[in-house]
Design a protein around this motif. Structure first.
Motif, PDB file in Angstrom:
ATOM      1  N   ARG A 237      -6.183  10.099  -3.965  1.00 51.92           N
ATOM      2  CA  ARG A 237      -5.204   9.380  -3.136  1.00 51.92           C
ATOM      3  C   ARG A 237      -5.786   8.091  -2.569  1.00 51.92           C
ATOM      4  O   ARG A 237      -5.056   7.109  -2.390  1.00 51.92           O
ATOM      5  CB  ARG A 237      -4.714  10.300  -2.017  1.00 51.92           C
ATOM      6  N   GLU A 238      -7.093   8.095  -2.280  1.00 45.44           N
ATOM      7  CA  GLU A 238      -7.721   6.839  -1.873  1.00 45.44           C
ATOM      8  C   GLU A 238      -7.594   5.799  -2.977  1.00 45.44           C
ATOM      9  O   GLU A 238      -7.274   4.632  -2.714  1.00 45.44           O
ATOM     10  CB  GLU A 238      -9.198   7.074  -1.559  1.00 45.44           C
ATOM     11  N   LEU A 239      -7.863   6.213  -4.219  1.00 48.54           N
ATOM     12  CA  LEU A 239      -7.782   5.299  -5.354  1.00 48.54           C
ATOM     13  C   LEU A 239      -6.348   4.831  -5.566  1.00 48.54           C
ATOM     14  O   LEU A 239      -6.095   3.630  -5.756  1.00 48.54           O
ATOM     15  CB  LEU A 239      -8.313   5.991  -6.606  1.00 48.54           C
ATOM     16  N   ALA A 240      -5.392   5.759  -5.532  1.00 47.82           N
ATOM     17  CA  ALA A 240      -3.983   5.397  -5.731  1.00 47.82           C
ATOM     18  C   ALA A 240      -3.519   4.406  -4.676  1.00 47.82           C
ATOM     19  O   ALA A 240      -2.789   3.442  -4.971  1.00 47.82           O
ATOM     20  CB  ALA A 240      -3.116   6.654  -5.703  1.00 47.82           C
ATOM     21  N   THR A 241      -3.943   4.613  -3.434  1.00 45.84           N
ATOM     22  CA  THR A 241      -3.560   3.711  -2.347  1.00 45.84           C
ATOM     23  C   THR A 241      -4.146   2.322  -2.562  1.00 45.84           C
ATOM     24  O   THR A 241      -3.461   1.303  -2.365  1.00 45.84           O
ATOM     25  CB  THR A 241      -4.036   4.291  -0.998  1.00 45.84           C
ATOM     26  N   ALA A 242      -5.412   2.267  -2.976  1.00 47.15           N
ATOM     27  CA  ALA A 242      -6.051   0.971  -3.228  1.00 47.15           C
ATOM     28  C   ALA A 242      -5.351   0.222  -4.358  1.00 47.15           C
ATOM     29  O   ALA A 242      -5.150  -0.996  -4.280  1.00 47.15           O
ATOM     30  CB  ALA A 242      -7.532   1.180  -3.561  1.00 47.15           C
ATOM     31  N   ILE A 243      -4.960   0.945  -5.404  1.00 44.45           N
ATOM     32  CA  ILE A 243      -4.254   0.324  -6.528  1.00 44.45           C
ATOM     33  C   ILE A 243      -2.920  -0.255  -6.063  1.00 44.45           C
ATOM     34  O   ILE A 243      -2.564  -1.400  -6.386  1.00 44.45           O
ATOM     35  CB  ILE A 243      -4.050   1.350  -7.655  1.00 44.45           C
TER      36      ILE A 243
END
Length: 603
Positions: A129-135
């Protein structure tokens, strides 16, 4: 002492050192043993320096090899690194230690990558979810936190069922190096507040085939098992590159020596993993690789590779050796463990290592002991100095390890029960302990591989050869839990080919239903027919857990300092395998019926 009674009662009530002292792979992700920052500080400092150099773009990739004898604290060190990254958020963390099939190392690493990113990161939610949010934030110039992003996703999805498709297109507009758009879509789906959607998205990212209805609902393409294996490295590279756009990635390879098998090319697990780390090093944008191993593994296996120089130049740009404990280290270690214990009981000891004598602890330092040996000494010498305490009854040496593994399984059983290789390995080991015994009227003679061509490998896990009513029985076991679609169909097709695979009975082990009208269901009906007399045994988590625990202990017996005989003796004394319903059902007369309580895999 103003709190004599409380102190004595605390010491009488509990020995804080009487616990399994082995750091297992699952312990890396939890707050386990007290950390003593001064121990092996040179190693953790070097890793944190490497992460900072990559984060600030002074270097793009750094490889670190940590060499240490068993028990010097490699896994404690890795756990410290993981906790620090969770605190400061300077990098995402990937940990891999369990390789079930060296011939599918890239697919195995993809699974470990996906499972690692499921763990909580620095912002209170999964690293996925951290990665998805950054994207999303980059594509839309926003500043959402993962928590805000999950709520936003839920709100938008209610009014726009095509939201992931639209967001994916927007992301692809700025990221032109993504070869498979479904990777972006699946990562965005991890933001779903629906646990089922999130789980299936991560399963897809891990390289698993989804039920077709689920794949369609998420807009993700299913591929064949052969294609997924071929695409695994490309998927790994694309995910790591996406992470590298926002943060460094720290990838740690550990416990390589616990796997003794070789792959088709004759390489050991350590060699295969080192070559994989070298290939990843060459392909990713930004990251730190940590490879932990014994010095002898480095000398006898890594340096023996034909391409040793190209491998070592990458994975060992920095080589770090862990050291034995000195007297000061022992005092710091014991003091920290005792501080946590006394703080919990809200009592104050007369000195930091009470009830031990500091001089005796310092004497241990002259022997250059390992952490585990010091803690074992503390466990054995835990007592109130002024009183004679009746020693407790001796317990079986495997009991603590078994309780530890069972407790760990409660938090990760959902992942393990989807891993066919782990389940099959646990069952195979369990049956191997029963050789020579009679259970459900079947005397077990041997447990062997099924002879197959390469195209048939991976479907029937093993074969039980036994004697029943003076007749030889050969039961083929196919664990087909974490699969569906074409793989399930292929597995059931082979399970009914008795003559080809020298079987007298086929046994499917699975909890999920098989869709009516499918080709797989036709093969299943043949398996359960009177003509073939096959069996479907329902897989239940509460029945497989003790078998998994015993198998894990057996694989880690050197770490636990146990023998194979002790582990088998414990299982027999406690009838863990003998009275296990799953084991008995596999051997019992087939009912020819589909089990009740199968799970709808589309839920």
């Amino acid at each position: 002492m103003s709190n004599d009674n409380g102190l004595i009662n605390a010491i009488k009530s509990h020995n804080p050192f009487d616990r399994p002292l082995v750091v297992r792979s699952q312990d890396i992700w939890v707050t386990g043993f007290p950390d003593v920052p001064s121990l092996n500080a040179h190693a953790s400092d070097a890793v944190f320096d490497a992460i900072e150099r990559v984060r600030t773009k002074q270097q793009s990739v750094i490889g670190i090899t940590i060499k240490a004898e068993r028990g010097l604290g490699k896994s404690h060190l890795i756990s410290r690194i993981r906790r620090q990254l969770q605190t400061d958020g300077s990098a995402l963390f990937v940990y891999t230690s369990e390789i079930n099939d060296l011939n599918r190392i890239k697919a195995e690493f993809l699974r470990n990558l996906a499972n690692s990113l499921k763990h909580i990161g620095s912002q209170g939610m999964s690293q996925w979810r951290e990665l998805a949010t950054a994207i999303f934030n980059e594509a839309y110039n926003k500043a959402f936190t993962p928590d805000e992003m999950v709520r936003h996703f839920s709100e938008v999805l209610k009014v726009n069922s095509k939201v992931v498709e639209h967001w994916t297109d927007r992301v692809l507009g700025i990221k032109h190096d993504i070869e498979n758009p479904d990777i972006i879509a699946a990562i965005l789906w991890t933001l779903s507040s629906n646990p089922s959607e999130e789980r299936y998205a991560i399963n897809w990212l891990a390289g698993q085939e989804l039920p077709q209805s689920r794949a369609d609902a998420l807009g993700l393409a299913n591929t064949s098992a052969q294609d997924r294996e071929a695409q695994a490295f490309s998927t790994v590279r694309q995910i790591l590159d996406l992470i590298s756009d926002y943060k460094p990635i720290v990838i740690c390879f550990d416990e390589l020596e616990s796997i003794l098998m070789c792959n088709d090319a004759g390489f050991t697990a350590s060699q295969v993993t080192a070559i994989l780390a070298k290939d990843l090093y060459d392909k990713i944008k930004r990251g730190v690789f940590i490879t932990a191993m014994f010095p002898q593994t480095w000398t006898d296996q890594i340096r023996a590779l034909k391409e040793a120089e190209s491998v070592t130049d990458r994975i060992a740009q920095r080589s770090i050796e862990l050291t034995y404990l000195k007297s000061e280290d022992i005092i710091a270690l014991v003091s920290q463990w005792l501080k946590d214990f006394y703080d919990q009981h809200e009592v104050t000891p007369p000195h930091s290592v009470y009830p031990f004598d500091e001089e005796k602890l310092r004497e241990l330092g002259k022997e250059k002991p390992m952490v585990r040996k010091v803690l074992q000494w503390c466990a054995e010498n835990w007592s109130i100095p002024t009183e004679i305490i009746t020693p407790p009854l001796l317990k079986h040496p495997v009991k603590s390890a078994f309780n530890k593994e069972i407790a760990a399984l409660k938090s990760k059983i959902k992942d393990d029960i989807e891993n066919n290789d782990k389940l099959a390995n646990a069952l195979r080991f369990s049956f191997s302990t029963l050789i020579g015994q009679t259970l459900e009227n079947v005397k077990i003679i041997e447990v062997v591989d099924v002879k197959t061509r390469s195209v048939d490998q991976g479907y029937i896990n093993f074969k039980i050869v036994g004697e029943e009513s003076a007749n030889i029985v050969k039961i083929g076991i196919a664990v087909l839990e974490g699969v569906s679609g074409l793989f399930l169909q292929a597995g059931l097709k082979r399970l009914i080919e008795y003559k080809k695979f020298d079987l007298t009975r086929g046994c499917l082990v699975r909890s999920k239903n098989v869709s009516s009208g499918s080709k797989a269901k036709q093969y299943l009906d043949k398996l359960l027919s009177k003509h073939l007399g096959g069996e479907w045994v329902l897989l239940k988590s509460e029945e497989i857990q003790p078998l998994l625990a015993i198998d894990y202990i057996m694989k880690a017996r050197n770490d636990y300092e146990l023998t194979e005989a002790q582990i088998v003796d414990f299982a027999r004394q406690n009838r863990i395998i003998l009275d296990n319903n799953l084991i008995r059902e596999i051997l019992s007369d087939p009912s020819g019926r589909i089990p009740e309580d199968t799970i709808d895999e589309d839920i």
